[in-house]
Design an enzyme around this catalytic site. Sequence first.
Site, PDB file in Angstrom:
ATOM      1  N   ASN A  10       0.897  -1.188  -0.034  1.00 49.85           N
ATOM      2  CA  ASN A  10      -0.038  -0.070  -0.133  1.00 49.85           C
ATOM      3  C   ASN A  10       0.924   1.096   0.052  1.00 49.85           C
ATOM      4  O   ASN A  10       1.308   1.625   0.950  1.00 49.85           O
ATOM      5  CB  ASN A  10      -0.971  -0.136   1.152  1.00 49.85           C
ATOM      6  N   TRP A  11       1.033   1.886  -1.178  1.00 51.41           N
ATOM      7  CA  TRP A  11       1.927   3.165  -1.597  1.00 51.41           C
ATOM      8  C   TRP A  11       1.284   4.228  -0.534  1.00 51.41           C
ATOM      9  O   TRP A  11       2.086   5.291  -0.470  1.00 51.41           O
ATOM     10  CB  TRP A  11       2.061   3.146  -2.684  1.00 51.41           C
ATOM     11  N   LYS A  12       0.275   4.391  -0.193  1.00 51.72           N
ATOM     12  CA  LYS A  12      -0.535   5.502   0.478  1.00 51.72           C
ATOM     13  C   LYS A  12      -0.438   6.715  -0.453  1.00 51.72           C
ATOM     14  O   LYS A  12      -0.265   6.770  -1.649  1.00 51.72           O
ATOM     15  CB  LYS A  12      -0.070   5.660   1.952  1.00 51.72           C
ATOM     16  N   HIS A  93      -9.247   1.045   5.202  1.00 51.74           N
ATOM     17  CA  HIS A  93      -7.994   1.440   6.043  1.00 51.74           C
ATOM     18  C   HIS A  93      -8.234   2.313   6.992  1.00 51.74           C
ATOM     19  O   HIS A  93      -9.119   3.442   7.013  1.00 51.74           O
ATOM     20  CB  HIS A  93      -6.982   1.902   4.853  1.00 51.74           C
ATOM     21  N   GLU A  95      -6.588   4.637   8.097  1.00 54.12           N
ATOM     22  CA  GLU A  95      -6.287   5.975   7.657  1.00 54.12           C
ATOM     23  C   GLU A  95      -7.579   6.554   7.085  1.00 54.12           C
ATOM     24  O   GLU A  95      -7.547   8.126   7.191  1.00 54.12           O
ATOM     25  CB  GLU A  95      -5.223   6.405   6.909  1.00 54.12           C
ATOM     26  N   GLU A 163      -4.849  -4.625  10.555  1.00 58.88           N
ATOM     27  CA  GLU A 163      -3.696  -3.700  10.986  1.00 58.88           C
ATOM     28  C   GLU A 163      -3.947  -2.908  12.299  1.00 58.88           C
ATOM     29  O   GLU A 163      -4.891  -2.072  12.251  1.00 58.88           O
ATOM     30  CB  GLU A 163      -3.754  -2.822   9.729  1.00 58.88           C
ATOM     31  N   GLY A 169       3.303   2.425  10.773  1.00 62.58           N
ATOM     32  CA  GLY A 169       4.322   3.383  10.757  1.00 62.58           C
ATOM     33  C   GLY A 169       4.934   3.833  11.976  1.00 62.58           C
ATOM     34  O   GLY A 169       5.653   4.624  12.137  1.00 62.58           O
ATOM     35  N   SER A 209       3.861  -2.014  10.171  1.00 63.40           N
ATOM     36  CA  SER A 209       5.526  -2.242  10.607  1.00 63.40           C
ATOM     37  C   SER A 209       6.069  -3.494  10.099  1.00 63.40           C
ATOM     38  O   SER A 209       7.015  -3.882  10.602  1.00 63.40           O
ATOM     39  CB  SER A 209       5.831  -1.833  11.962  1.00 63.40           C
ATOM     40  N   GLY A 230       3.225  -1.013   4.128  1.00 68.05           N
ATOM     41  CA  GLY A 230       3.113   0.383   3.766  1.00 68.05           C
ATOM     42  C   GLY A 230       4.616   0.942   3.564  1.00 68.05           C
ATOM     43  O   GLY A 230       4.975   0.612   2.277  1.00 68.05           O
ATOM     44  N   GLY A 231       5.201   1.417   4.347  1.00 68.02           N
ATOM     45  CA  GLY A 231       6.541   2.184   3.957  1.00 68.02           C
ATOM     46  C   GLY A 231       7.601   1.218   3.504  1.00 68.02           C
ATOM     47  O   GLY A 231       8.266   1.578   2.439  1.00 68.02           O
TER      48      GLY A 231
END
Length: 250
Positions: A10-12, A93, A95, A163, A169, A209, A230-231
């Site tokens: 997930n590149w957000k 999600h 977010e 999640e 993150g 993470s 993510g990251g």
Amino acid sequence: MTRRKYVVGNWKMNGLTSALNEAQAIFAAAKEHPSVDVALCPPFTLIGPMIAAAPGAAVGGQDCHSAASGAYTGSVAASMLTDIGARLVIVGHSERREGFDESDADVKAKAEAALAAGLSVILCVGEPREVRESGGAIDYVLAQIAGSLPDEFDSTKLAIAYEPIWAIGTGLVPTVEDVAAMHGAIRAKLSDQAGSAAGQVMRILYGGSVNAENAEELLGAGDVDGALVGGASLTAAKFVPIVAAGAKLG
Ligand code: 13P
């Protein structure tokens, strides 16, 4: 029941066209691990270009609207994703639940719209820190599933991503025992709500993470069928080892 491992990036809100070479490198390396299903969900602007840069790759969106079309400025319908070749979409999600006030009912409507448009869905759930600390995490997540799981669906097309919000993150991860307990509870809930056959088929991903160092341990936990990353999904150097960890276990 063997469920294929599923590792999704997930590149957000990250990635310009200059990042397409990373996507190409990721999908090229993924071919070396054919036992793992690999997908990337970049920002809307990169979905078409990413599919063009990596033909045949599984590329998807990070959200969609529940309506088929209409006066919803800034939104994208599920059929628009299908139309440009996207194969999946993430819904619910944290977010978006938190930042855009999305309710369980909103998430359910989005999931139903996406499935109707022919997309696979990754439906996200997860508890905030205070709920984990008070001991209510499993009840909280199962209530999210009760409210956001579509009434009817093809169990091969819907995956759940657990999640924990406090792990996203932050570099913090739950213990392997806590992950296994949560995923086991989610699978029991899915079997209860959608039938035992569906409960066995549906994949449950862990997210929060995940990195090259912890992927093998997390992906090896009970009832964990993959990862939503993510990251560490933004570069091939960080993401491919997670795919390789899935292949080792799968
Ligand atoms: P991080 O892997 O950056 O913690 O993000 C997890 C996530 O939110 C994926 O959807």
